[in-house]
Design a protein around this motif. Structure first.
Motif, short mmCIF file in Angstrom:
data_model
loop_
_atom_site.label_atom_id
_atom_site.label_comp_id
_atom_site.label_asym_id
_atom_site.label_seq_id
_atom_site.Cartn_x
_atom_site.Cartn_y
_atom_site.Cartn_z
N THR A 176 -59.46 10.49 -43.82
CA THR A 176 -58.17 10.70 -44.67
C THR A 176 -57.10 10.93 -43.73
O THR A 176 -55.87 11.07 -44.01
CB THR A 176 -58.37 11.86 -45.61
N ASP A 177 -57.60 10.77 -42.20
CA ASP A 177 -56.32 10.78 -41.11
C ASP A 177 -56.15 9.51 -40.58
O ASP A 177 -57.12 8.87 -40.21
CB ASP A 177 -56.90 11.81 -40.13
N VAL A 178 -54.93 9.08 -40.47
CA VAL A 178 -54.74 7.70 -40.15
C VAL A 178 -55.20 7.42 -38.80
O VAL A 178 -55.55 6.30 -38.36
CB VAL A 178 -53.08 7.21 -40.33
N ALA A 179 -54.98 8.59 -37.81
CA ALA A 179 -55.21 8.25 -36.48
C ALA A 179 -56.62 8.02 -36.37
O ALA A 179 -57.19 7.10 -35.29
CB ALA A 179 -54.88 9.64 -35.49
N SER A 180 -57.61 8.89 -37.01
CA SER A 180 -59.00 8.70 -36.89
C SER A 180 -59.57 7.40 -37.59
O SER A 180 -60.73 6.91 -37.17
CB SER A 180 -59.86 9.98 -37.22
N LEU A 181 -58.78 7.15 -38.54
CA LEU A 181 -59.14 6.03 -39.57
C LEU A 181 -59.13 4.81 -38.68
O LEU A 181 -59.81 3.78 -38.77
CB LEU A 181 -58.19 5.92 -40.72
N LYS A 182 -58.00 4.48 -37.94
CA LYS A 182 -57.77 3.51 -36.89
C LYS A 182 -58.68 3.18 -36.07
O LYS A 182 -59.26 2.16 -35.93
CB LYS A 182 -56.63 3.73 -36.24
N GLY A 183 -59.80 4.19 -35.78
CA GLY A 183 -60.86 4.03 -34.93
C GLY A 183 -62.05 3.60 -35.67
O GLY A 183 -63.10 3.56 -34.85
N LYS A 184 -61.91 3.53 -36.99
CA LYS A 184 -63.17 3.51 -37.46
C LYS A 184 -63.45 1.73 -37.80
O LYS A 184 -62.62 1.02 -37.38
CB LYS A 184 -63.44 3.85 -39.02
N SER A 185 -64.47 1.22 -38.41
CA SER A 185 -64.77 -0.08 -38.42
C SER A 185 -63.46 -0.64 -39.38
O SER A 185 -62.83 0.01 -40.22
CB SER A 185 -65.93 -0.17 -39.43
N VAL A 186 -63.05 -2.04 -38.82
CA VAL A 186 -62.07 -2.64 -39.42
C VAL A 186 -62.31 -2.82 -41.07
O VAL A 186 -61.31 -2.76 -41.62
CB VAL A 186 -62.00 -4.19 -38.88
N ALA A 187 -63.65 -2.91 -41.40
CA ALA A 187 -63.81 -3.05 -43.06
C ALA A 187 -63.50 -1.86 -43.60
O ALA A 187 -63.37 -2.01 -44.85
CB ALA A 187 -65.30 -3.38 -43.06
#
Length: 374
Positions: free
Chosen positions: A140-151
């Motif tokens: 739910t945090d855009v900064a940490s989401l960016k580090g997740k899988s591209v999918a």
């Protein structure tokens, strides 16, 4: 619209009668690109299509972010519908420019982060479902989401959030986590869209390379290289629609056997954006073809090659726009299936016109195939 299959057949026969015209003058002039026209064509492609297209994309991601935030703030069926409308608007904007799969799109995984497709093993779907099942707050945090899988961070993930199993919860406070995950995805898409635009707007960046081909240019040493890159956008764009958009869900009739269809393999099937996105892909390619004035790259006696491609572009756009609703219903309906057959046939025809006829007319025919990635 009951007359459409017969119209489709008529258009199809008309399209198939064009190759003779497209071959006009093949023995009359050298098969070379009109190099004097290349810089202006490249400049128009950048200034009149690519930058405006990414600007529109940025506008739509901003609106989606706003609509997603509003849904979380006041959850209701109406606010969910507005978020879904903003999603569909964004799909249209993206489908218009996703054909520009080069330069900034290839850097930092921007393309895959915006749209991870095809997801052949449902890897992305499983990751999104796991995030929702576990209530993973890092998503739910855009900064940490960016580090997740591209999918887990692009259009496919957001479509599942808005339309997938359990999405009805978004209309109430019970959907708070799901909604906040959707907002983070929207913010991520907005950031990527702004990066696309910023990279293309840099005066000394990729746009300078496109506008000034020559010996000192690290990307295009001459006009022929620049023209090849630009024509490659069309060839690979049509090839993408043919092989990654149409074929996965409907292969037509093969060896006398009609494909039963695979609607859940279609892109955006949950949101019923499959055919609208395909129509937007073709509209984007056709708009670029016209505004860049690709015809000016051809020898004078081969200009009919552009005219025949233009005809088939209009045909595939026209038929794509008449197939609507759930893609499974379209495959099951005889009239819609006839349209899909027409679309499949003419998409392959358009690929040949661009790859072989246009490429050949500017000297890229012998031993050269964009379709093979050469």
């Amino acid at each position: 619209m009951s007359h459409m299959p017969s119209l489709a057949l008529g258009l199809c026969l008309a399209a198939l009668s064009l190759p003779a015209m497209a071959q006009e003058g093949s023995a009359l002039s050298p098969r070379v690109v009109n190099e004097a026209a290349v810089p202006a064509v490249m400049a128009r492609a950048v200034d009149d299509f690519i930058i405006p297209g990414y600007r529109n994309l940025s506008d739509k991601t901003a609106l989606l972010t706003k609509a997603s935030a509003a849904l979380c703030e006041v959850p209701s069926a109406a606010s969910q519908e507005k978020a879904q409308e903003a999603f569909s608007d964004l799909v249209q904007a993206w489908s218009t420019v996703e054909i520009i799969r080069l330069g900034p799109a290839l850097e930092q995984n921007r393309f895959e982060r915006f749209l991870f497709y095809p997801d052949r093993k449902s890897t992305g779907l499983k990751q999104v479902q796991a995030i929702l099942a576990k209530g993973d707050e890092t998503a739910t945090d855009v900064a940490s989401l960016k580090g997740k899988s591209v999918a887990a961070q692009g259009l496919g993930a957001l479509e599942y959030v808005l339309y997938g199993n359990g999405s009805d919860v978004l209309a109430s406070k019970d959907g708070d986590f799901r909604c906040r995950y959707g907002v983070a995805i929207s913010q991520n898409l907005d950031a990527i869209a702004n990066e696309f635009l910023a990279e293309w707007q840099k005066p000394e960046g990729i746009q300078a390379a496109w506008k000034k081909p020559g010996p000192g240019n690290p990307q295009f040493r001459d006009s022929k290289e620049a023209a090849t890159e630009l024509l490659g956008i069309f060839v690979h764009g049509v090839e993408m629609v043919k092989d990654q958009r149409l074929k996965p869900f409907y292969a037509g009739t093969v060896d006398g056997k009609q494909d039963k269809g695979h609607p859940k393999s279609a892109i955006y099937w949950r949101s019923e954006n499959t055919m609208p996105s395909i129509a937007a892909n073709f509209r984007g390619l056709h708009t670029l073809f016209k505004v860049a004035d690709m015809e000016s790259l051809l020898p004078n006696d081969s200009r009919s090659v552009a005219g025949s491609a233009d005809f088939v572009f209009k045909s595939v756009i026209g038929i794509s726009q008449t197939i609507d609703g759930p893609i499974g219903e379209a495959i099951a309906d005889d009239k819609s299936r006839a349209k899909l057959d027409f679309l499949t046939l003419n998409t392959a025809d358009l690929l040949d016109r661009l790859n072989k006829d246009f490429g050949g007319a500017i000297g890229l025919g012998a031993g050269f195939s964009f379709a093979d990635g050469d």
